[in-house]
Design a protein around this motif. Sequence first.
Motif, short mmCIF file in Angstrom:
data_model
loop_
_atom_site.label_atom_id
_atom_site.label_comp_id
_atom_site.label_asym_id
_atom_site.label_seq_id
_atom_site.Cartn_x
_atom_site.Cartn_y
_atom_site.Cartn_z
N VAL A 63 0.82 -1.22 0.00
CA VAL A 63 0.00 0.00 0.00
C VAL A 63 0.86 1.27 0.00
O VAL A 63 0.33 2.38 0.05
N SER A 64 2.19 1.09 -0.03
CA SER A 64 3.08 2.26 0.07
C SER A 64 3.63 2.67 -1.29
O SER A 64 3.70 1.87 -2.22
N ASP A 65 4.05 3.93 -1.36
CA ASP A 65 4.75 4.41 -2.55
C ASP A 65 6.24 4.14 -2.43
O ASP A 65 6.89 3.74 -3.38
N ARG A 66 6.78 4.40 -1.23
CA ARG A 66 8.21 4.21 -1.00
C ARG A 66 8.41 3.58 0.37
O ARG A 66 7.48 3.55 1.18
N GLY A 67 9.63 3.12 0.61
CA GLY A 67 9.93 2.53 1.92
C GLY A 67 11.35 2.82 2.35
O GLY A 67 12.23 3.06 1.51
N LEU B 198 11.67 2.76 -3.96
CA LEU B 198 10.26 2.62 -4.31
C LEU B 198 9.75 1.32 -3.71
O LEU B 198 10.47 0.31 -3.69
N ALA B 199 8.52 1.33 -3.24
CA ALA B 199 7.96 0.13 -2.60
C ALA B 199 8.02 -1.05 -3.58
O ALA B 199 8.35 -2.18 -3.20
N SER B 200 7.73 -0.78 -4.85
CA SER B 200 7.73 -1.87 -5.84
C SER B 200 9.13 -2.46 -5.99
O SER B 200 9.29 -3.67 -6.12
N ASP B 201 10.16 -1.61 -5.95
CA ASP B 201 11.54 -2.11 -6.07
C ASP B 201 11.93 -2.91 -4.84
O ASP B 201 12.59 -3.95 -4.94
N LEU B 202 11.52 -2.44 -3.66
CA LEU B 202 11.85 -3.16 -2.43
C LEU B 202 11.18 -4.53 -2.44
O LEU B 202 11.78 -5.54 -2.06
N LEU B 203 9.95 -4.57 -2.90
CA LEU B 203 9.23 -5.85 -2.95
C LEU B 203 9.87 -6.79 -3.96
O LEU B 203 9.94 -8.00 -3.73
N ALA B 204 10.35 -6.22 -5.07
CA ALA B 204 10.93 -7.05 -6.12
C ALA B 204 12.27 -7.63 -5.68
O ALA B 204 12.63 -8.74 -6.09
N ASP B 205 13.01 -6.87 -4.84
CA ASP B 205 14.33 -7.35 -4.40
C ASP B 205 14.21 -7.94 -3.01
O ASP B 205 14.78 -7.46 -2.04
N ARG B 206 13.45 -8.99 -2.94
CA ARG B 206 13.09 -9.59 -1.65
C ARG B 206 14.31 -10.07 -0.87
O ARG B 206 14.40 -9.91 0.33
N ALA B 207 15.31 -10.63 -1.57
CA ALA B 207 16.49 -11.18 -0.89
C ALA B 207 17.25 -10.06 -0.17
O ALA B 207 17.65 -10.19 0.98
N LEU B 208 17.38 -8.93 -0.86
CA LEU B 208 18.10 -7.79 -0.28
C LEU B 208 17.31 -7.22 0.89
O LEU B 208 17.87 -6.84 1.92
#
Length: 240
Positions: free
Chosen positions: A200-204, A217-227
């Motif tokens: 639900v976030s834009d950034r984290g 960006l929240a989408s990038d953080l979600l995509a790079d789950r391992a990191l």
Amino acid sequence: MSERLLTIENLDTGYDGVAVVRELSLHVDAGEVVALLGPNGAGKTTTLMTVSGMGQILAGSVTIMGRPVPRLRQAHRVARWGVIHVPENRGLLFQLTVRENLQLAKTRGNVDIDRALDFFPALGPLISRRAGLLSGGEQQMLALARSIVAEPKLMMVDEMSLGLAPVIYEELMPVVRRIADETGAGVLLVEQHVDLALEVSDRGYVLNHGDLVMQGLASDLLADRALLDASYLGVESLEE
Ligand code: ATP
């Protein structure tokens, strides 16, 4: 461009002169939901408290809509700038009814209870019930509804899901997004449930042991789950 509501620059904040959060920089714009993530003891609550004027600024600065937050506890001043803090314990008055809790959330002007109920229709039939008799989920709805009544510019929500069943917080999280979208408030969201918060976030931003170890960006953080998972284990593991 959206209005910059909160700017934290190189902030050191903590207790009795000792920093538990170091060199933190982050920002929140109007209409944004920004997740502040990290394991227990990372410094998330301390950060929210300092933004609210309830902490100690040891170095750096916190600026809310162009106004610097005083270095030492001045929460009454910050509250007047349109900042609402929904704390972990929800901050309700248990002896008072749902309606009374909502009415007290605004000291001046008309109280638009219907607007708050529009976000949380489940509170409608409970309007005359004492807050202390509500379920945990209903109490969290009321805490969020109170902040809507107060018409904040910047809303900070600490561990909304604490003590709630998954089915409840999974329902509440998208409402936070709606609040930002429909009221234009900026939301800084502290949450243990990383995926739900980022959805639900834009950034984290991720804090660990008081250090900012990841942001994006929240989408990038979600995509790079391992990191993201590694960021919870500490800075060293990120550098390996
Ligand atoms: P949690 O999810 O456990 O609340 P958090 O990320 O919100 O974690 P904080 O509560 O901000 O973390 O705590 C950061 C650090 O500050 C911890 O080491 C904690 O022990 C310490 N701390 C918190 N409150 C106080 C206090 N009142 N006095 C001294 N130290 C404190």
